[in-house]
Design an enzyme around this catalytic site. Structure first.
Site, PDB file in Angstrom:
ATOM      1  N   ASP A  57       0.922  -1.126  -0.072  1.00 17.08           N
ATOM      2  CA  ASP A  57       0.057   0.104  -0.042  1.00 17.08           C
ATOM      3  C   ASP A  57       0.873   1.090  -0.180  1.00 17.08           C
ATOM      4  O   ASP A  57       0.895   2.043   1.051  1.00 17.08           O
ATOM      5  CB  ASP A  57      -1.079   0.000   1.110  1.00 17.08           C
ATOM      6  CG  ASP A  57      -1.930  -1.197   1.206  1.00 17.08           C
ATOM      7  OD1 ASP A  57      -2.343  -1.765   0.172  1.00 17.08           O
ATOM      8  OD2 ASP A  57      -2.202  -1.749   2.195  1.00 17.08           O
TER       9      ASP A  57
ATOM     10  N   LYS B  80       1.127  -7.991  -2.633  1.00 18.41           N
ATOM     11  CA  LYS B  80      -0.395  -7.956  -2.688  1.00 18.41           C
ATOM     12  C   LYS B  80      -0.353  -6.447  -3.119  1.00 18.41           C
ATOM     13  O   LYS B  80      -0.031  -5.302  -2.627  1.00 18.41           O
ATOM     14  CB  LYS B  80      -0.974  -7.936  -1.496  1.00 18.41           C
ATOM     15  CG  LYS B  80      -2.520  -7.600  -1.548  1.00 18.41           C
ATOM     16  CD  LYS B  80      -3.216  -7.792  -0.086  1.00 18.41           C
ATOM     17  CE  LYS B  80      -3.321  -6.563   0.564  1.00 18.41           C
ATOM     18  NZ  LYS B  80      -4.272  -5.727   0.055  1.00 18.41           N
TER      19      LYS B  80
ATOM     20  N   ASP C 170      -5.673  -7.361  -5.216  1.00 21.76           N
ATOM     21  CA  ASP C 170      -6.761  -7.063  -3.963  1.00 21.76           C
ATOM     22  C   ASP C 170      -7.845  -5.954  -4.639  1.00 21.76           C
ATOM     23  O   ASP C 170      -7.962  -4.940  -3.883  1.00 21.76           O
ATOM     24  CB  ASP C 170      -6.338  -6.807  -2.554  1.00 21.76           C
ATOM     25  CG  ASP C 170      -7.289  -6.972  -1.503  1.00 21.76           C
ATOM     26  OD1 ASP C 170      -8.392  -7.419  -1.731  1.00 21.76           O
ATOM     27  OD2 ASP C 170      -6.979  -6.406  -0.408  1.00 21.76           O
TER      28      ASP C 170
ATOM     29  N   LYS D 166     -11.265  -6.408  -4.704  1.00 22.78           N
ATOM     30  CA  LYS D 166     -12.580  -6.494  -3.977  1.00 22.78           C
ATOM     31  C   LYS D 166     -13.500  -6.324  -4.873  1.00 22.78           C
ATOM     32  O   LYS D 166     -14.510  -5.498  -4.674  1.00 22.78           O
ATOM     33  CB  LYS D 166     -12.687  -5.922  -2.551  1.00 22.78           C
ATOM     34  CG  LYS D 166     -11.527  -6.366  -1.624  1.00 22.78           C
ATOM     35  CD  LYS D 166     -11.760  -5.663  -0.268  1.00 22.78           C
ATOM     36  CE  LYS D 166     -10.750  -6.135   0.737  1.00 22.78           C
ATOM     37  NZ  LYS D 166      -9.418  -5.403   0.663  1.00 22.78           N
ATOM     38  N   LEU D 167     -13.935  -6.957  -5.735  1.00 23.50           N
ATOM     39  CA  LEU D 167     -14.994  -6.814  -6.962  1.00 23.50           C
ATOM     40  C   LEU D 167     -16.162  -7.071  -6.329  1.00 23.50           C
ATOM     41  O   LEU D 167     -16.568  -8.148  -5.721  1.00 23.50           O
ATOM     42  CB  LEU D 167     -14.468  -7.427  -8.304  1.00 23.50           C
ATOM     43  CG  LEU D 167     -13.309  -7.148  -8.717  1.00 23.50           C
ATOM     44  CD1 LEU D 167     -13.180  -8.226 -10.187  1.00 23.50           C
ATOM     45  CD2 LEU D 167     -13.227  -5.837  -9.322  1.00 23.50           C
ATOM     46  N   HIS D 168     -17.447  -6.134  -6.732  1.00 20.82           N
ATOM     47  CA  HIS D 168     -18.437  -6.201  -5.992  1.00 20.82           C
ATOM     48  C   HIS D 168     -19.538  -5.774  -7.180  1.00 20.82           C
ATOM     49  O   HIS D 168     -19.770  -4.332  -6.859  1.00 20.82           O
ATOM     50  CB  HIS D 168     -18.948  -5.852  -4.686  1.00 20.82           C
ATOM     51  CG  HIS D 168     -20.059  -6.555  -3.900  1.00 20.82           C
ATOM     52  ND1 HIS D 168     -20.247  -6.050  -2.783  1.00 20.82           N
ATOM     53  CD2 HIS D 168     -21.122  -6.731  -4.418  1.00 20.82           C
ATOM     54  CE1 HIS D 168     -21.298  -6.255  -2.206  1.00 20.82           C
ATOM     55  NE2 HIS D 168     -22.089  -6.809  -3.232  1.00 20.82           N
ATOM     56  N   ASP D 169     -20.294  -6.318  -8.009  1.00 19.69           N
ATOM     57  CA  ASP D 169     -21.041  -5.917  -9.021  1.00 19.69           C
ATOM     58  C   ASP D 169     -21.936  -7.085  -9.583  1.00 19.69           C
ATOM     59  O   ASP D 169     -21.909  -8.090  -9.180  1.00 19.69           O
ATOM     60  CB  ASP D 169     -20.243  -5.074 -10.086  1.00 19.69           C
ATOM     61  CG  ASP D 169     -21.041  -3.902 -10.812  1.00 19.69           C
ATOM     62  OD1 ASP D 169     -22.263  -4.274 -10.945  1.00 19.69           O
ATOM     63  OD2 ASP D 169     -20.408  -3.065 -10.637  1.00 19.69           O
ATOM     64  N   ILE D 170     -22.764  -6.566 -10.580  1.00 25.21           N
ATOM     65  CA  ILE D 170     -23.703  -7.812 -11.117  1.00 25.21           C
ATOM     66  C   ILE D 170     -22.603  -8.846 -11.880  1.00 25.21           C
ATOM     67  O   ILE D 170     -21.641  -8.352 -12.353  1.00 25.21           O
ATOM     68  CB  ILE D 170     -24.829  -7.320 -12.214  1.00 25.21           C
ATOM     69  CG1 ILE D 170     -23.917  -6.560 -13.341  1.00 25.21           C
ATOM     70  CG2 ILE D 170     -25.729  -6.331 -11.496  1.00 25.21           C
ATOM     71  CD1 ILE D 170     -25.025  -6.371 -14.471  1.00 25.21           C
TER      72      ILE D 170
ATOM     73  N   ALA E  21     -22.384  -9.998 -14.640  1.00 22.61           N
ATOM     74  CA  ALA E  21     -21.579  -9.830 -15.938  1.00 22.61           C
ATOM     75  C   ALA E  21     -20.542  -8.799 -16.124  1.00 22.61           C
ATOM     76  O   ALA E  21     -19.378  -8.807 -16.418  1.00 22.61           O
ATOM     77  CB  ALA E  21     -22.695  -9.345 -17.088  1.00 22.61           C
TER      78      ALA E  21
ATOM     79  N   THR F 218     -13.167  -6.577   8.111  1.00 21.85           N
ATOM     80  CA  THR F 218     -12.814  -6.515   9.711  1.00 21.85           C
ATOM     81  C   THR F 218     -12.914  -5.256  10.013  1.00 21.85           C
ATOM     82  O   THR F 218     -12.902  -4.963  11.263  1.00 21.85           O
ATOM     83  CB  THR F 218     -11.204  -6.992   9.700  1.00 21.85           C
ATOM     84  OG1 THR F 218     -10.620  -6.368   8.680  1.00 21.85           O
ATOM     85  CG2 THR F 218     -10.993  -8.477   9.649  1.00 21.85           C
TER      86      THR F 218
ATOM     87  N   GLY G 276       1.124  -5.796   6.073  1.00 19.18           N
ATOM     88  CA  GLY G 276       1.441  -4.662   5.298  1.00 19.18           C
ATOM     89  C   GLY G 276       2.362  -3.737   6.302  1.00 19.18           C
ATOM     90  O   GLY G 276       3.674  -3.918   6.533  1.00 19.18           O
ATOM     91  N   ARG G 277       1.684  -3.000   6.962  1.00 17.69           N
ATOM     92  CA  ARG G 277       2.708  -1.804   7.731  1.00 17.69           C
ATOM     93  C   ARG G 277       3.681  -2.448   8.798  1.00 17.69           C
ATOM     94  O   ARG G 277       4.694  -1.564   8.461  1.00 17.69           O
ATOM     95  CB  ARG G 277       1.823  -0.825   8.545  1.00 17.69           C
ATOM     96  CG  ARG G 277       1.205   0.101   7.490  1.00 17.69           C
ATOM     97  CD  ARG G 277      -0.120   0.586   8.103  1.00 17.69           C
ATOM     98  NE  ARG G 277      -1.195  -0.174   8.165  1.00 17.69           N
ATOM     99  CZ  ARG G 277      -2.410   0.018   8.786  1.00 17.69           C
ATOM    100  NH1 ARG G 277      -2.599   1.394   9.109  1.00 17.69           N
ATOM    101  NH2 ARG G 277      -3.472  -0.716   8.830  1.00 17.69           N
TER     102      ARG G 277
HETATM  103  O1  C5P Z   1      -0.690  -2.650   7.175  1.00 19.00           O
HETATM  104  P1  C5P Z   1      -1.665  -3.992   7.377  1.00 19.00           P
HETATM  105  O2  C5P Z   1      -1.052  -5.174   7.843  1.00 19.00           O
HETATM  106  O3  C5P Z   1      -2.757  -3.703   8.382  1.00 19.00           O
HETATM  107  O4  C5P Z   1      -2.379  -4.200   5.851  1.00 19.00           O
HETATM  108  C1  C5P Z   1      -3.318  -5.085   5.684  1.00 19.00           C
HETATM  109  C2  C5P Z   1      -3.668  -5.123   4.301  1.00 19.00           C
HETATM  110  O5  C5P Z   1      -4.906  -5.937   4.196  1.00 19.00           O
HETATM  111  C3  C5P Z   1      -4.400  -3.939   3.654  1.00 19.00           C
HETATM  112  O6  C5P Z   1      -3.779  -3.740   2.398  1.00 19.00           O
HETATM  113  C4  C5P Z   1      -5.895  -4.102   3.778  1.00 19.00           C
HETATM  114  O7  C5P Z   1      -6.649  -3.259   2.567  1.00 19.00           O
HETATM  115  C5  C5P Z   1      -6.032  -5.366   3.518  1.00 19.00           C
HETATM  116  N1  C5P Z   1      -7.208  -6.033   4.313  1.00 19.00           N
HETATM  117  C6  C5P Z   1      -7.617  -5.742   5.611  1.00 19.00           C
HETATM  118  N2  C5P Z   1      -8.529  -6.312   5.985  1.00 19.00           N
HETATM  119  C7  C5P Z   1      -9.530  -6.936   5.265  1.00 19.00           C
HETATM  120  C8  C5P Z   1      -9.244  -7.241   3.941  1.00 19.00           C
HETATM  121  C9  C5P Z   1      -8.119  -6.521   3.411  1.00 19.00           C
HETATM  122  O8  C5P Z   1      -6.815  -5.100   6.394  1.00 19.00           O
HETATM  123  N3  C5P Z   1     -10.701  -7.625   5.668  1.00 19.00           N
END
Ligand code: C5P
Length: 237
Positions: free
Chosen positions: A12, A34, A68, A70-74, A76, A123, A213-214
Site C-alpha cells: 500500500d 499484494k 486485491d 474486492k470486486l462487487h457488482d452484477i 456480467a 474486518t 503490510g505496515r
Molecule cells: O498494514 P496492514 O498489515 O494492516 O495491511 C493489511 C492489508 O490487508 C491492507 O492492504 C488492507 O487493505 C487489507 N485488508 C484488511 N482487512 C480485510 C481485507 C483486506 O486489512 N478484511
C-alpha cells in the site's frame, strides 16, 4: 531460505517508486506481493508489472501477485472486470462473497487460472455496523456462511479475520486457501486493525497465507522486518 514464507506483503505504497522499492526488498523472503485498490486505481498495470520487475531485479523469479480489487457488482460486470485483468496473470483476485453465488461463479469462470478469493466480512465492520446493513447475528456466523457460499460457487480462497479462520477452516474443504489480514507480530503496533493475531497464532488456527503490510513496509529496515517475520513462521511450521 529455500522456500519463501506464506506471506502476502500489502504494497500500500504512496507512489510507484516506493512500491517497487518495497517489492524488491521483501521479495527474497515472501511468496506473494499484494497490490491493492488504491495503488491499482492510481498506477494501473504498472503497479503489477513494477512489482514483478522489482522482484525479478532482486533475483526472485515467479513471485505471486495478489490483486486485491474486492470486486462487487452484477455477475456480467464482475466477469468483465476479471477478464480485463487476466493479462496481469494474478495468482489471486479478490471479490466480495456478499455479491452472491452467481457473481462469484462468474469471476471463477472468467479467470480459471487465477485463485478467486472471496472476502467474507470486512474486518472494519463491527456487529453494530453489520446490524445496520441488515446482517443480524454474530459476525463469525456471517463469515462462515459467506465462506461456504463462495467456495461452493467456485472461489478457491477465502479472506477472513484471524479470529474467524479456525471456524472457516472447519467448514470448508482443506483445498481452500485461507488468507488472513489483521496479522501483527508480538509487540508490534496494531495501527487501525481491530482484531489481530500474531503470525504464529494465525498459522496455528489454519491460515495458509498471511497478509501483512505496515509491520513490514513501515519498518526502518523493510528487508529485515520481512526476514524476521518470515523466519518466525518457518520456525513454527
Ligand atoms: O498494514 P496492514 O498489515 O494492516 O495491511 C493489511 C492489508 O490487508 C491492507 O492492504 C488492507 O487493505 C487489507 N485488508 C484488511 N482487512 C480485510 C481485507 C483486506 O486489512 N478484511
Amino acid at each position: 531460505m529455500s522456500n519463501p514464507a506464506p506471506i502476502a506483503v500489502a504494497l500500500d505504497a504512496p507512489n510507484l517508486g516506493a512500491l517497487q522499492d518495497w517489492a524488491g526488498l521483501v521479495a527474497p523472503w515472501v511468496s506473494t506481493l499484494k497490490v491493492g485498490l488504491e495503488v491499482f486505481c492510481r498506477d494501473g498495470d504498472l503497479s503489477v508489472s513494477g512489482a514483478r520487475a522489482a522482484a525479478s531485479s532482486a533475483g526472485v523469479k515467479g513471485i505471486e501477485i495478489f490483486l486485491d480489487l474486492k470486486l462487487h457488482d452484477i455477475p456480467a460486470t464482475v466477469a468483465g472486470a476479471a477478464r480485463a485483468v487476466a493479462h496481469l496473470e494474478p495468482a489471486i483476485l479478490t471479490v466480495h462473497a456478499a455479491g452472491g453465488a452467481a457473481m462469484v461463479e462468474a469471476a471463477a469462470l472468467a479467470l480459471p487460472n487465477t485463485r478467486i478469493a472471496a472476502v467474507t466480512v470486512l474486518t472494519s465492520l463491527d456487529e453494530q455496523a453489520l446490524a445496520a446493513i441488515g446482517m443480524i447475528g454474530p459476525s463469525i456466523d456471517a463469515a462462515v456462511r459467506l465462506a461456504v457460499l463462495a467456495t461452493n460457487a467456485g472461489a478457491r480462497a477465502v479472506v477472513c479475520s484471524p479470529r474467524e479462520v479456525a471456524a472457516i477452516r472447519a467448514a470448508v474443504s482443506p483445498e481452500i486457501t485461507l488468507i488472513t489480514p489483521g496479522v501483527r507480530p508480538p509487540g508490534s503496533s496494531v495501527d487501525d486493525q481491530k482484531r489481530v493475531a500474531t503470525p504464529a497464532q494465525a498459522m496455528a488456527d489454519g491460515s495458509d497465507l498471511l497478509v501483512i503490510g505496515r509491520p513490514i513496509t513501515a519498518a526502518a529496515d523493510v528487508a529485515r522486518a520481512a526476514q524476521e517475520i518470515a523466519l518466525s513462521i518457518v520456525d513454527v511450521s
